[in-house]
Design an enzyme around this catalytic site. Structure first.
Site, PDB file in Angstrom:
ATOM      1  N   HIS A  79      -4.847   5.972  -1.079  1.00  0.00           N
ATOM      2  CA  HIS A  79      -3.574   5.333  -1.154  1.00  0.00           C
ATOM      3  C   HIS A  79      -3.939   4.368  -2.372  1.00  0.00           C
ATOM      4  O   HIS A  79      -4.914   4.256  -3.100  1.00  0.00           O
ATOM      5  CB  HIS A  79      -3.273   4.410  -0.124  1.00  0.00           C
ATOM      6  CG  HIS A  79      -4.185   2.910   0.281  1.00  0.00           C
ATOM      7  ND1 HIS A  79      -5.644   3.216   0.473  1.00  0.00           N
ATOM      8  CD2 HIS A  79      -4.045   1.725  -0.173  1.00  0.00           C
ATOM      9  CE1 HIS A  79      -6.116   1.854   0.463  1.00  0.00           C
ATOM     10  NE2 HIS A  79      -5.320   1.038   0.069  1.00  0.00           N
ATOM     11  N   HIS A 125      -3.361   0.225  -3.722  1.00  0.00           N
ATOM     12  CA  HIS A 125      -2.672  -1.053  -3.207  1.00  0.00           C
ATOM     13  C   HIS A 125      -2.050  -1.667  -4.777  1.00  0.00           C
ATOM     14  O   HIS A 125      -2.771  -1.701  -5.522  1.00  0.00           O
ATOM     15  CB  HIS A 125      -4.018  -1.926  -2.963  1.00  0.00           C
ATOM     16  CG  HIS A 125      -3.903  -3.386  -2.755  1.00  0.00           C
ATOM     17  ND1 HIS A 125      -3.741  -3.875  -1.559  1.00  0.00           N
ATOM     18  CD2 HIS A 125      -4.031  -4.514  -3.690  1.00  0.00           C
ATOM     19  CE1 HIS A 125      -3.560  -5.218  -1.663  1.00  0.00           C
ATOM     20  NE2 HIS A 125      -3.672  -5.654  -2.861  1.00  0.00           N
ATOM     21  N   ASP A 148       0.736  -1.246   0.037  1.00  0.00           N
ATOM     22  CA  ASP A 148       0.037   0.094  -0.083  1.00  0.00           C
ATOM     23  C   ASP A 148       0.947   1.229   0.294  1.00  0.00           C
ATOM     24  O   ASP A 148       1.885   1.203   0.858  1.00  0.00           O
ATOM     25  CB  ASP A 148      -0.881   0.168   1.267  1.00  0.00           C
ATOM     26  CG  ASP A 148      -2.143  -0.922   1.325  1.00  0.00           C
ATOM     27  OD1 ASP A 148      -2.197  -1.433   0.005  1.00  0.00           O
ATOM     28  OD2 ASP A 148      -2.829  -1.122   2.107  1.00  0.00           O
TER      29      ASP A 148
END
Length: 180
Positions: free
Chosen positions: A138, A140, A48
């Site tokens: 964020h 991933h 992440d």
């Protein structure tokens, strides 16, 4: 300062997998491999990247867009993040690489590519977001087995542009050399 600078004709590496960030960009790893929050099982080898909403994500290696999902839009309950009930609502792009593996870029706010499109390393595929099961903006990112669907078992990846063993740890700040 000239005593501290060494000129070389060596070129930067061009093979391998690179960070999913534009050339020169820095980001903190908010969760690395085998993270305590959600990087277990299928996502054990994921990373992440803590990013500001709308940060461009780029291909970690040349690939063809295999799968996308962009169905979670502003105003939807899982667009700005949600609990585990939002696990299947993350916008994502999955690229198929020449070595048979795939890479996934999840929690996007915008998907900017279409299935079948060839994407060279370092070219943008979408923008970071918080769609799906997420606690904030964020990205991933993981390398995956090729399994015929968008979300597959993650596999180990080393990033050519990460010093040392090429595997960033939770809390590390990384700088991209994904410069096509």
């Amino acid at each position: 300062w000239s005593g501290l600078v060494e000129c070389t004709l060596d070129e930067a590496p061009t093979d391998g997998f690179f960070l999913p960030l534009e050339c020169g960009m820095m980001a903190k790893i908010s969760q690395g491999n085998f993270g305590d929050f959600s990087h277990q099982g299928k996502s054990a080898y994921a990373f992440d990247f803590q990013l500001v909403l709308g940060t461009p994500l780029v291909a970690i290696a040349d690939g063809t867009v295999a799968f996308t999902y962009a169905g979670t839009q502003p105003g939807d309950p899982c667009y700005d993040g949600g609990g585990q009930e939002c696990i299947n609502a993350a916008n994502f792009v999955t690229l198929q690489h020449n070595d048979g593996t795939m890479s996934i870029y999840g929690h996007l706010s915008s998907v900017d590519v279409e299935p079948g499109e060839l994407v060279p390393r370092g070219v943008a595929i979408g923008l970071s977001g918080s769609s799906g099961w997420s606690t904030g903006p964020h990205a991933h990112v993981a390398r995956q087995e090729g399994c015929g669907s968008g979300w597959c078992q993650s596999i180990a990846v080393t990033f050519t542009d990460v010093p040392g063993d090429g595997v960033p740890k939770t809390g590390d700040t990384v700088t991209s050399n994904n410069c096509p």
